[in-house]
Design a protein around this motif. Structure first.
Motif, mmCIF file in Angstrom:
data_model
loop_
_atom_site.group_PDB
_atom_site.id
_atom_site.type_symbol
_atom_site.label_atom_id
_atom_site.label_comp_id
_atom_site.label_asym_id
_atom_site.label_seq_id
_atom_site.Cartn_x
_atom_site.Cartn_y
_atom_site.Cartn_z
ATOM 1 N N LEU A 84 44.556 13.758 27.340
ATOM 2 C CA LEU A 84 44.855 14.074 25.931
ATOM 3 C C LEU A 84 46.106 13.348 25.450
ATOM 4 C CD1 LEU A 84 44.261 17.954 25.892
ATOM 5 C CD2 LEU A 84 42.728 16.164 25.069
ATOM 6 N N SER A 85 46.120 13.054 24.139
ATOM 7 C CA SER A 85 47.286 12.333 23.605
ATOM 8 C C SER A 85 48.451 13.293 23.314
ATOM 9 C CB SER A 85 46.902 11.596 22.327
ATOM 10 O OG SER A 85 46.477 12.536 21.372
ATOM 11 N N HIS A 86 48.199 14.597 23.421
ATOM 12 C CA HIS A 86 49.250 15.585 23.196
ATOM 13 C C HIS A 86 49.643 16.225 24.519
ATOM 14 C CE1 HIS A 86 48.141 15.252 19.046
ATOM 15 N NE2 HIS A 86 49.037 16.139 18.683
ATOM 16 N N GLY A 87 50.856 16.749 24.547
ATOM 17 C CA GLY A 87 51.235 17.575 25.684
ATOM 18 C C GLY A 87 50.586 18.939 25.515
ATOM 19 N N ASN A 134 55.640 14.143 21.204
ATOM 20 C CA ASN A 134 56.982 13.595 21.048
ATOM 21 C C ASN A 134 56.994 12.625 19.861
ATOM 22 O OD1 ASN A 134 59.402 12.271 21.262
ATOM 23 N ND2 ASN A 134 59.378 12.265 23.498
ATOM 24 N N VAL A 135 57.733 12.998 18.823
ATOM 25 C CA VAL A 135 57.753 12.148 17.619
ATOM 26 C C VAL A 135 59.153 11.570 17.381
ATOM 27 C CG1 VAL A 135 55.797 13.201 16.425
ATOM 28 C CG2 VAL A 135 58.052 14.220 16.168
ATOM 29 N N MET A 163 50.676 22.691 33.189
ATOM 30 C CA MET A 163 51.246 21.709 32.249
ATOM 31 C C MET A 163 50.499 20.394 32.459
ATOM 32 S SD MET A 163 53.997 23.208 30.864
ATOM 33 C CE MET A 163 53.335 24.868 30.991
ATOM 34 N N ASN A 164 50.069 19.765 31.384
ATOM 35 C CA ASN A 164 49.385 18.479 31.607
ATOM 36 C C ASN A 164 50.414 17.359 31.838
ATOM 37 O OD1 ASN A 164 50.249 17.786 29.044
ATOM 38 N ND2 ASN A 164 48.247 17.126 28.309
ATOM 39 N N LYS A 165 49.872 16.171 32.118
ATOM 40 C CA LYS A 165 50.719 15.047 32.539
ATOM 41 C C LYS A 165 51.828 14.761 31.532
ATOM 42 C CE LYS A 165 48.849 10.856 33.007
ATOM 43 N NZ LYS A 165 47.739 9.977 33.353
#
Ligand code: ADP
Length: 356
Positions: free
Chosen positions: A17-20, A124-125, A40-42
């Protein structure tokens, strides 16, 4: 039916996924220190600069005690508890987070799974926000630059204008003719410089206020009374809303659109102008006229600075009015566009999104 789903497949998916994404369990709703990392994903592990063994099953207080020591961290932790307690998802928007290894801005939302399980989704923005603020700063510099240049250009142009007037009618016929053109050109340049100065000033008023658009339109009509009386224009203003807006700029916007609606008329026709508003995703305003219309091929051009479709002799103007309008609408985070049938009339639309 064969069960194809395994933990491995789920985990691979989460890691792509592109999000945490992170799952938490709140052991005790009355104790903020009882919240545990379940999974927790990567991306989140990377943001935490930790590996799964250091995190899974552990309490936040053991792994990241600093989270309890600053506003951003506490806000997120309290949200985990609140979402578990109420079962209602919460969008946290932008959250600043830092520890001894990471510091950044995250877009963050927390969702309920079941019982005391919740999951967080974050992105993360930091870089995006940095670019945004750099862009805003550059924009401001550019505006200041335009304003300074326009201001400094004014005095030499004024002196050319003044001196040319002094020698008017003192030359031979050919000389006077040339001088007349010089005076006309400098006069045009003075107007353009003033327009540029106005353009660079849009957006200086930083506060939005509640604006009753019907009252505003009364003021605009007073300001345009000379043009309205001269053209005998009939202006119908429908029921308009009260909105949050930059009042000076909004006034200029209506003024420009109505002035154009009066100006771009076929000779011998009485201008009929209708101003209305409709609520859809904020407010969409319409200024409709029965003027000369605009051909489709000019669609992209007319909102550009100093862009005109006619000779100065046919319709007066410097071609900055609609550029002003576009800048003002964009200041309100809206859009401006038009629909038109040549020889029948045009409708200019702009929308002002609702501000919270
Ligand atoms: P100006 O009015 O000074 O020429 P604007 O930027 O306000 O400059 O408008 C740019 C051009 O768009 C105008 O020169 C005109 O050709 C066209 N235009 C704007 N409003 C209208 C309108 N209501 N009807 C027809 N043409 C219009």
């Amino acid at each position: 039916m064969e069960n194809l789903l395994s933990f491995e497949i789920l985990e691979k998916t989460f890691n792509e996924l592109s999000h945490g994404v992170g799952i938490f369990h709140i052991d005790d709703l009355n104790d903020l220190k009882s919240i545990r990392y379940v999974y927790m994903n990567k991306i989140i592990l990377y943001e935490m600069r930790k590996n799964r063994d250091e995190v899974f099953g552990k309490r936040i207080i053991e792994v990241a005690p600093e989270a309890y020591q600053h506003e951003g961290g506490i806000k997120v932790i309290e949200t985990y508890r609140d979402v578990a307690a109420t079962g209602k998802d919460m969008d946290l928007g932008l959250v600043e987070y830092s520890n001894h290894m990471v510091a950044g801005i995250y877009y963050c939302s927390v969702h309920h799974i079941q019982d005391n399980y919740v999951y967080v989704m974050l992105k993360n923005v930091t870089e995006l926000e940095q670019t945004k603020s750099e862009l805003e700063q550059k924009n401001e510099e550019l505006q200041q630059f335009a304003s300074v240049v326009a201001h400094d250009l004014k005095s030499p142009v004024n002196s050319i204008y003044g001196l040319s007037q002094l020698i008017q009618n003192k030359l031979d016929e050919r000389g006077n003719k040339i001088l007349k053109t010089i005076i006309q050109s400098t006069q045009r340049m003075r107007i353009m410089i003033d327009d540029l100065l106005d353009y660079s000033r849009i957006g200086y008023q930083k506060e939005m206020t509640k604006v009753n658009c019907n009252n505003l339109l009364e003021n605009v009509q007073e300001d345009l009374s000379i043009e309205i009386n001269k053209s005998q224009a009939i202006i119908e203003v429908r029921d308009l809303p009260t909105i949050m807006a930059y009042i000076t700029e909004l006034r200029l916007l209506f003024q420009n659109l109505i002035a154009n609606a009066i100006k771009f008329q076929q000779p011998g026709t009485t201008p009929k102008i209708e101003i209305s508003a409709e609520e859809k995703g904020g407010w969409t305003f319409t200024v409709k006229d029965n003027g000369i219309g605009i051909s489709d091929k000019h669609k992209d051009k007319i909102f550009n600075i100093f862009q005109r479709l006619h000779l100065e002799s046919a319709f007066k103007g410097s071609g900055i009015g609609l550029a002003h309008c576009k800048k003002i609408v964009e200041l309100h985070k809206g859009k401006i566009w038009f629909e038109s049938i040549p020889d029948e009339g045009s409708s200019f639309y702009f929308n002002i999104p609702t501000t919270k």
